[in-house]
Design a protein around this motif. Sequence first.
Motif, short mmCIF file in Angstrom:
data_model
loop_
_atom_site.label_atom_id
_atom_site.label_comp_id
_atom_site.label_asym_id
_atom_site.label_seq_id
_atom_site.Cartn_x
_atom_site.Cartn_y
_atom_site.Cartn_z
N SER A 83 0.84 -1.20 0.00
CA SER A 83 0.00 0.00 0.00
C SER A 83 0.87 1.25 0.00
O SER A 83 0.62 2.20 -0.76
CB SER A 83 -0.92 -0.01 1.22
OG SER A 83 -1.69 1.17 1.28
N GLU A 84 1.90 1.27 0.83
CA GLU A 84 2.80 2.43 0.92
C GLU A 84 3.59 2.62 -0.37
O GLU A 84 3.93 3.75 -0.73
CB GLU A 84 3.75 2.25 2.10
CG GLU A 84 3.06 2.32 3.45
CD GLU A 84 3.93 1.83 4.59
OE1 GLU A 84 5.12 1.53 4.34
OE2 GLU A 84 3.43 1.72 5.72
N LEU A 85 3.86 1.55 -1.09
CA LEU A 85 4.61 1.63 -2.34
C LEU A 85 3.72 1.96 -3.53
O LEU A 85 4.23 2.19 -4.63
CB LEU A 85 5.33 0.30 -2.60
CG LEU A 85 6.56 0.01 -1.74
CD1 LEU A 85 6.97 -1.46 -1.86
CD2 LEU A 85 7.73 0.91 -2.13
N GLY A 86 2.42 1.98 -3.34
CA GLY A 86 1.50 2.23 -4.45
C GLY A 86 1.32 1.05 -5.36
O GLY A 86 1.02 1.21 -6.55
N MET A 87 1.46 -0.16 -4.81
CA MET A 87 1.33 -1.39 -5.60
C MET A 87 -0.08 -1.96 -5.42
O MET A 87 -0.29 -2.95 -4.71
CB MET A 87 2.41 -2.39 -5.17
CG MET A 87 3.83 -1.87 -5.36
SD MET A 87 5.11 -2.94 -4.65
CE MET A 87 5.02 -4.37 -5.75
N GLY A 88 -1.02 -1.33 -6.10
CA GLY A 88 -2.43 -1.67 -5.90
C GLY A 88 -2.86 -2.99 -6.50
O GLY A 88 -3.98 -3.45 -6.23
N ASN A 89 -2.03 -3.60 -7.34
CA ASN A 89 -2.39 -4.87 -7.96
C ASN A 89 -1.49 -6.01 -7.50
O ASN A 89 -1.25 -6.97 -8.23
CB ASN A 89 -2.32 -4.74 -9.49
CG ASN A 89 -3.46 -3.90 -10.03
OD1 ASN A 89 -4.63 -4.25 -9.88
ND2 ASN A 89 -3.13 -2.77 -10.63
N THR A 90 -0.99 -5.90 -6.28
CA THR A 90 -0.11 -6.91 -5.71
C THR A 90 -0.75 -7.53 -4.50
O THR A 90 -1.35 -6.83 -3.68
CB THR A 90 1.25 -6.28 -5.34
OG1 THR A 90 1.86 -5.76 -6.52
CG2 THR A 90 2.18 -7.30 -4.71
N THR A 91 -0.62 -8.86 -4.35
CA THR A 91 -1.24 -9.55 -3.24
C THR A 91 -0.57 -10.90 -3.04
O THR A 91 0.31 -11.30 -3.80
CB THR A 91 -2.75 -9.73 -3.48
OG1 THR A 91 -3.36 -10.31 -2.32
CG2 THR A 91 -3.01 -10.63 -4.68
N PHE A 92 -0.97 -11.60 -2.02
CA PHE A 92 -0.53 -12.97 -1.81
C PHE A 92 -1.24 -13.88 -2.81
O PHE A 92 -2.37 -13.60 -3.23
CB PHE A 92 -0.86 -13.43 -0.39
CG PHE A 92 0.01 -12.82 0.67
CD1 PHE A 92 1.15 -13.47 1.12
CD2 PHE A 92 -0.30 -11.57 1.21
CE1 PHE A 92 1.96 -12.91 2.10
CE2 PHE A 92 0.50 -10.99 2.18
CZ PHE A 92 1.64 -11.66 2.63
N ASP A 93 -0.58 -14.96 -3.19
CA ASP A 93 -1.18 -15.95 -4.08
C ASP A 93 -2.04 -16.88 -3.23
O ASP A 93 -1.70 -18.03 -2.98
CB ASP A 93 -0.08 -16.72 -4.81
CG ASP A 93 -0.63 -17.62 -5.92
OD1 ASP A 93 -1.85 -17.68 -6.09
OD2 ASP A 93 0.19 -18.29 -6.59
N TYR A 94 -3.15 -16.32 -2.76
CA TYR A 94 -4.02 -17.07 -1.84
C TYR A 94 -4.62 -18.29 -2.54
O TYR A 94 -5.26 -18.16 -3.58
CB TYR A 94 -5.15 -16.18 -1.34
CG TYR A 94 -4.73 -15.06 -0.43
CD1 TYR A 94 -4.25 -15.32 0.85
CD2 TYR A 94 -4.84 -13.74 -0.84
CE1 TYR A 94 -3.87 -14.30 1.69
CE2 TYR A 94 -4.47 -12.69 0.02
CZ TYR A 94 -3.98 -12.98 1.27
OH TYR A 94 -3.61 -11.96 2.11
N PRO A 95 -4.46 -19.48 -1.97
CA PRO A 95 -5.04 -20.67 -2.58
C PRO A 95 -6.52 -20.84 -2.27
O PRO A 95 -7.22 -21.58 -2.96
CB PRO A 95 -4.23 -21.81 -1.95
CG PRO A 95 -3.84 -21.28 -0.61
CD PRO A 95 -3.64 -19.80 -0.79
N ASP A 96 -6.97 -20.15 -1.22
CA ASP A 96 -8.35 -20.34 -0.76
C ASP A 96 -9.22 -19.10 -0.96
O ASP A 96 -10.30 -19.00 -0.41
CB ASP A 96 -8.34 -20.73 0.72
CG ASP A 96 -7.57 -19.73 1.59
OD1 ASP A 96 -6.83 -18.91 1.02
OD2 ASP A 96 -7.71 -19.79 2.83
N LYS A 97 -8.70 -18.14 -1.75
CA LYS A 97 -9.47 -16.93 -2.03
C LYS A 97 -9.40 -16.62 -3.51
O LYS A 97 -8.40 -16.88 -4.17
CB LYS A 97 -8.91 -15.74 -1.25
CG LYS A 97 -8.95 -15.86 0.26
CD LYS A 97 -8.37 -14.61 0.90
CE LYS A 97 -8.31 -14.73 2.41
NZ LYS A 97 -7.70 -13.53 3.04
#
Length: 478
Positions: free
Chosen positions: A203-217
């Motif tokens: 969020s602080e870096l402005g990386m709005g399309n980055t996330t964990f590779d959630y296997p259950d979501k």
Amino acid sequence: MKTTLTIIGLLLLGLHAIVAQNYTKAIDKARFLIEAHREQTNIPGCQVAVMVEGQLVWSEGFGVSDLENKVKVTAVTKFRVASVSKPMTAMALGKLIESDQLDMDKDIRTYLPTFPDKNFVITARHLASSTSGIRHYNESDPEFNTKHYNTVMASLENFQNDDLLFEPGSQYLYSSYGWVLLSAVMEKASDTSFFTLMENTWSELGMGNTTFDYPDKSVDNTSKFYVYDKKRKLAPAENRSFMYAGGGYLSTANDLVQMGDMLISDKYVNQETRELLTSTCQLNNGTKTYYGLGWETGVNRLGSKVVFHSGSLPTSVAHLIMYPEEELVFAYLANTGDHVFFNAREAQSIAELFLEEKEFTKTQTENLLGSWQIETSSLRNKDTKGMLQLTLDSNAIISGSLTFKRSKKKITCPITVSTIKGDKVHLIAVSPMFIDLYVTLKDNAFTGYWLHDFNTKGIPEKDPYWKPRKIDGIKIDH
């Protein structure tokens, strides 16, 4: 006020357009190489971005994120970034170092007393620099993990009872599990869930399309992933929860170059921390590893300092390359890694197009156009002959084909001219690994050498198999 903001916005858009226009030829050449490589390797989809001096000068998606439904890759399509997760984790690590929440040289059991004693002190610096002795993947690990771990502490079970491979600090051995252990240390040191720690960082870096590779979501705009078995097919289901910090994030090329720019411009961590993360570490005996804290480092073929990291899985290829002095950042992501052969060397060859952007003169162009008979030798030192044919394509770049016999088989490779400096010419062919040709022109002939190697740090190649091979050419059709 609204009118003023609108005018400022239009001025910024105009400036961005001018900056991007300055790299038109580099973009055309890069697009040529990426498309040629994608065609030869059957990559369903990939994504690239280039940022120069804080301006996004190129962002483009190629192919599809979903073969069955023919969904095109866009700027917001999320890909697995594989081991590029490590420098992403290093951004959060840098903040913990600056805030004195984590001492890089303390025994990690200060933070994790339940971690088994290994008879040696292991520090966070050892873990981040891959000098800890913690193992990497081996044959005991499944190719496609299906077990789910709700916490990073739980995921330590994969390796925590294994013996160290060597005394910490005595050797360099790339280790993704070292980063999993480091994420548990970071969690305890900050008294913050590792998930929250990384989400705040993005969020602080402005990386709005980055996330964990959630296997259950379900994560919006995530590409499907593919492997190769006579053709591209959907990869088996995979659970990356055992490897988040070392290889379990989803992101976009745009987000990655944004992160890289924030790092080299000292907008996220200070200069001292940046240099700590991106400078080579040393072993106990003083030997350089050319690996910092989550970043590989060295000098490229142009003599520029390069800081980078690559990632490869059966389901993805990822590259993030930074040239701090030139303030240039390049990112490449693909939705398969099986039978791809797109290494850090290939990624640097494309990124370097943007370091040497220059229009060719009419004379330089005319001197190269036409058919050339070549004589060279293969990687196995077998003499061979072939043809190099160069024309001006629809984008006014010099491209064509290189044909010769390799391993008893005649191959034809797409080729483009990267740079011309006086009588010195650099060409890049796609085979699908790149072949870099460095030749000197003289009176309708050239002589020089070609490279087909993995050298990305300016370290002399030790294996003679990858040494330069001589190549000569005579123009036969002006």
